[in-house]
Design a protein around this motif. Sequence first.
Motif, short mmCIF file in Angstrom:
data_model
loop_
_atom_site.label_atom_id
_atom_site.label_comp_id
_atom_site.label_asym_id
_atom_site.label_seq_id
_atom_site.Cartn_x
_atom_site.Cartn_y
_atom_site.Cartn_z
N LEU A 95 0.82 -1.21 0.00
CA LEU A 95 0.00 0.00 0.00
C LEU A 95 0.85 1.26 0.00
O LEU A 95 0.43 2.29 -0.50
N THR A 96 2.05 1.20 0.59
CA THR A 96 2.94 2.36 0.64
C THR A 96 4.24 2.03 -0.09
O THR A 96 5.18 1.50 0.50
N CYS A 97 4.27 2.36 -1.36
CA CYS A 97 5.42 2.00 -2.19
C CYS A 97 6.69 2.72 -1.78
O CYS A 97 7.79 2.19 -1.98
N GLY A 98 6.59 3.90 -1.22
CA GLY A 98 7.79 4.66 -0.86
C GLY A 98 8.65 3.97 0.18
O GLY A 98 9.88 4.00 0.11
N ASP A 99 8.02 3.31 1.16
CA ASP A 99 8.81 2.70 2.23
C ASP A 99 8.42 1.24 2.52
O ASP A 99 9.11 0.57 3.28
N GLY A 184 -7.45 3.01 16.40
CA GLY A 184 -7.73 3.58 15.08
C GLY A 184 -9.18 3.43 14.67
O GLY A 184 -9.98 2.77 15.34
N PRO A 185 -9.54 4.03 13.54
CA PRO A 185 -10.92 3.97 13.05
C PRO A 185 -11.29 2.57 12.56
O PRO A 185 -10.42 1.73 12.32
N GLU A 186 -12.59 2.33 12.41
CA GLU A 186 -13.07 1.03 11.93
C GLU A 186 -12.80 0.83 10.44
O GLU A 186 -12.75 -0.29 9.98
N THR A 187 -12.65 1.94 9.72
CA THR A 187 -12.35 1.85 8.28
C THR A 187 -11.26 2.84 7.93
O THR A 187 -11.04 3.83 8.65
N TRP A 188 -10.60 2.56 6.83
CA TRP A 188 -9.58 3.47 6.31
C TRP A 188 -9.68 3.45 4.78
O TRP A 188 -9.81 2.36 4.18
N THR A 189 -9.68 4.61 4.16
CA THR A 189 -9.72 4.71 2.70
C THR A 189 -8.49 5.45 2.24
O THR A 189 -8.15 6.49 2.80
N GLY A 190 -7.86 4.90 1.20
CA GLY A 190 -6.64 5.53 0.70
C GLY A 190 -6.55 5.44 -0.82
O GLY A 190 -7.31 4.71 -1.46
N THR A 191 -5.59 6.16 -1.35
CA THR A 191 -5.33 6.16 -2.78
C THR A 191 -4.27 5.11 -3.09
O THR A 191 -3.28 4.99 -2.36
N LEU A 192 -4.49 4.36 -4.15
CA LEU A 192 -3.52 3.37 -4.58
C LEU A 192 -2.61 3.95 -5.64
O LEU A 192 -3.08 4.58 -6.59
#
Length: 194
Positions: A95-99, A184-192
Amino acid sequence: MKRGRFAAAIIPALAAWAVALALTGGTALAAASHRAPGHTAVLHTAVQHTGDRLTAVRAARHARAARHARHARAAAPPVVFDCSQGQVRPRSFILTCGDGNNYLTMLSWSAWSAAFASGTGTQTINDCAPNCAVGQFHSYPVDFVLWRSTPVPHNSGQRYFSRVTVLYPGTRPLAYWHAKPQTGPETWTGTLAR
């Protein structure tokens, strides 16, 4: 005399046109006809210009092949990018390509369509405490949905999922508010990333 030559020229052309129409399932008519101002429909095909039946059959086969190729390209499923590689139904992806400190693994897919993909798996996240170089990885069971199918730039016909929503049915990763850890929250939305 003129009628005889006209009939001799037009009958093979009409027969070839009928074959082309039958072989393309009617798409040749839609693509090849237009109305001239103040006149009835005018048909333009390679057959009418050459009178060659073989040309009509070849044109019909070409039209059918082009139609199937367009349909095949349109039917290609969207992919999800694992930093640089597009995949369909991967077993894991970052999910996090940078690291590489946040990724989904052990994925089991329940759906994969043009609109969305969904499944279950494990999200592994580095807590980065005190910093990401020495932080520890923690795993959480998740349900997730990939969505917002977007065209891949410079790749005609290919699409990719550009958003992910992760749902935590059990334990949730910590979130920090003013440097204080909280559940943390029950859901998380992110950009791929693409």
